[in-house]
Design an enzyme around this catalytic site. Structure first.
Site, short mmCIF file in Angstrom:
data_model
loop_
_atom_site.label_atom_id
_atom_site.label_comp_id
_atom_site.label_asym_id
_atom_site.label_seq_id
_atom_site.Cartn_x
_atom_site.Cartn_y
_atom_site.Cartn_z
N SER A 1 -31.12 1.04 -2.32
CA SER A 1 -29.57 2.09 -2.68
C SER A 1 -30.05 3.58 -2.33
O SER A 1 -30.35 4.13 -2.00
CB SER A 1 -29.63 1.19 -4.08
OG SER A 1 -28.04 1.32 -3.86
N ASP B 1 -23.40 -6.13 1.06
CA ASP B 1 -23.65 -5.09 0.33
C ASP B 1 -22.63 -4.74 -0.02
O ASP B 1 -23.02 -3.97 -0.74
CB ASP B 1 -24.51 -4.00 1.36
CG ASP B 1 -26.37 -4.02 0.87
OD1 ASP B 1 -26.14 -3.57 -0.27
OD2 ASP B 1 -26.91 -3.80 2.11
N HIS C 1 -25.11 -6.44 -2.48
CA HIS C 1 -25.83 -5.20 -2.97
C HIS C 1 -27.19 -5.53 -4.09
O HIS C 1 -26.19 -5.82 -5.61
CB HIS C 1 -25.05 -4.37 -3.34
CG HIS C 1 -25.80 -3.32 -3.48
ND1 HIS C 1 -26.38 -2.05 -2.33
CD2 HIS C 1 -25.56 -2.17 -4.48
CE1 HIS C 1 -26.65 -1.71 -2.53
NE2 HIS C 1 -26.45 -1.26 -4.18
#
Length: 548
Positions: A206, A331, A450
């Site tokens: 991320s 995601d 995610h």
């Protein structure tokens, strides 16, 4: 018997580093036994820089007398808590942790893997989330299974890490400078821990994946990084760069009673750090017409120093760095589930208006024409009566493409086209979310959300086996094998650990990638990942990417 006892004692002695001399002084960690003739030295809380000055680059640590007992994680950097009503952490937070595996003798010249945590540049710590004493970013499984040294570290986040006035008064990117300083410390000191300073891999997820990307393209890291892995984040992502930082800086200044003229930076530097951190709260509630991704305003800036130019113009700096980048297949669910809550409802349909509104927000630079084109692109396979599931999954695809997948593919294209000796690899992580179909708000059709990849990279199916099925241990084994082989050789297929299928390189012609899940086999190699949508966003709406 006496001779045998002495021999055993010597073997035990050889399997620990004991006190290690660093540039700051002596450190001693904790040694644990992992099995027959297998031990590990764990160091927690080694300072890699001094307590940072407010809105200043990190400074060298002055050192210490005696031996530093490095057995406890240091505090996280000062940051807002999850619900943004209080703070946690400390300004004294630039510390790192090291896991060093040993076999019959003390390790020497091991590859080094340096982790950069994610958290939207707003939150996070070197140890990650924890349940009791089980920390997410515990490096033990990777280090033990892959026979590599693992390093994790803290860096400034939120207001203190990324607030910027857009000029030299307060240029921002202090968190990126912290990352750079940790990497440089590893380069200078890791040999004393049995590591190879000429074989350093940085990896992150991320905002940490974007941090990895920023570190590879910054001219300040020349020669410090050999390989890099970006999971669900690159410097090309639309949330990774703030091109109008002064606007948010003025909002913060007003909250802490500072002027917004040329005195602003000086006033902010003198303001209480807790007040500054509290003033950096963000609106993290979204809607189709105001997606949450547009609210991530505390992010890196083009400062003319760490980032001297737009990210896409800096990939020549990564020409000699081997690079893996990829995303999770859903995601975007974490974001679109907040922007369009009906996505997660088993009772409420997601409407066509919601789909159109979300696309209009993402294509705002192109106006109604762009929105119409986007809608026709994403609904072309719907038919006349799309199912409820089809519409909901399309919303997740839209978010995944815009926020993560297309920018990551763009970064891969840029790396491959500028690479000299650097190799390039692309992946899609598609292991279904473990809660899909079990409890709300996770629909039965959920893929990998995610951050779903983190538990597998850090070997949680092995450390907490009762929480996983055998297939989850397969996924974890595959990822640790690919990741640590890559750290050793620059090729995820070549190393000490076997892999389920060869992972082909991503080239400017082939665009091949590997789909990673418990089903990974020879059918998992694909090419031109979601090409139609990558082409749509990068060619027909290319000005939209990186415009937040």
């Amino acid at each position: 018997m006496v001779t045998l006892g002495i021999l055993v004692a010597v073997v035990v002695l050889l399997e620990t580093l004991g006190e290690v001399r660093t540039e700051g002084g002596l450190v001693k960690g904790k040694n644990i036994r992992l099995g027959f003739r297998r031990t590990m030295d764990i160091f927690k809380g080694i300072p890699f820089a001094d307590i940072p000055g407010r809105f200043e680059k990190p400074k060298p640590h002055p050192g210490w007398d005696g031996t530093l007992r490095a057995t406890e994680y240091a505090k996280r950097c000062l940051q807002l808590n999850l619900i943004q009503n209080d703070v946690r952490g400390s300004e004294d937070c630039l510390y790192l942790n090291i896991w060093v595996p040993h076999g019959r003798v003390v390790s020497n010249n091991l590859p080094v893997m340096v982790w950069i945590f994610g958290g939207g540049f707003l939150a996070g710590g070197s140890m990650g989330a924890n349940f009791l004493d089980n920390y997410l970013y515990d490096g033990q499984e990777i280090a033990d299974r892959g026979n590599v040294i693992v390093v994790t570290f803290g860096y400034r986040v939120g207001t203190l890490g990324f607030l910027s006035t857009g000029d030299s008064g307060l240029p921002g990117n202090f968190g990126l400078w912290d990352q750079h300083t940790a990497i440089a410390w590893v380069n200078r000191n890791i040999q004393a821990f049995g590591g190879d300073p000429n074989n350093v891999t940085i990896f992150g997820e991320s905002a940490g994946g974007a941090g990895v990307s920023f570190q590879t393209i910054s001219p300040h890291n020349k020669g410090l990084i050999n390989r890099a892995i970006s999971q669900s984040g690159t410097a090309i992502c639309p949330w990774a760069v703030n091109r109008n930082p002064r606007k948010f800086a003025e909002e913060v200044a007003l909250k802490v009673n500072c002027p917004t003229d040329d005195r602003m930076a000086a006033c902010l530097k003198m303001t209480d750090p807790v007040a500054l951190t509290m003033a950096g709260d963000l609106n993290l509630s979204g809607s189709p017409d105001k997606p949450i991704v547009f609210n991530l305003k505390l992010s890196p800036t083009i400062d003319g120093d760490f980032l001297p130019d737009e990210p896409h113009n800096l990939f020549h700096n990564a020409a000699e760095i081997d690079y893996i980048a990829g995303v999770n297949d859903m995601d975007g669910h974490l974001f679109t589930g907040l922007d369009v809550p009906s996505v997660n409802s088993q009772l409420v349909d997601t409407t066509i208006e919601e789909v159109r509104s979300l696309l209009a927000s993402y294509t705002r630079e192109k106006g109604p024409v762009g929105a119409d084109h986007a809608y026709s692109t994403y609904t072309s396979t719907w038919g006349t009566k799309p199912s409820r599931e089809t519409v909901k999954k399309t919303v997740v695809d839209i978010g995944t493409d815009f926020i993560f997948l297309v920018p990551t593919q763009t970064a891969l294209y840029l790396h491959a086209s500028h690479a000299t000796t650097g190799r390039t690899y692309s992946f899609l992580f598609s292991e279904p979310n473990r809660l899909g179909g079990v409890i709300t708000p996770f629909p039965s059709w959920m893929g990998a959300d995610h951050a779903d990849d983190l538990q597998y990279v850090f070997g949680k199916p092995f450390t907490t086996p009762l929480g996983y099925w055998p297939r989850h241990r397969d996924v974890s084994r595959y990822m640790i094998s690919y990741w640590t082989n890559f750290a050793k050789t620059g090729d995820p297929n070549i190393g000490d650990l076997s892999v389920p299928v060869p992972w082909p390189r991503f080239t400017s012609e082939g665009h091949r990638y590997l789909d990673i899940s418990h089903k990974t086999d020879h059918n998992s190699v694909g090419h031109r990942m979601r090409l139609r949508y990558v082409h749509f966003w990068t060619t027909e709406l290319r000005h939209n990417l990186n415009q937040i």
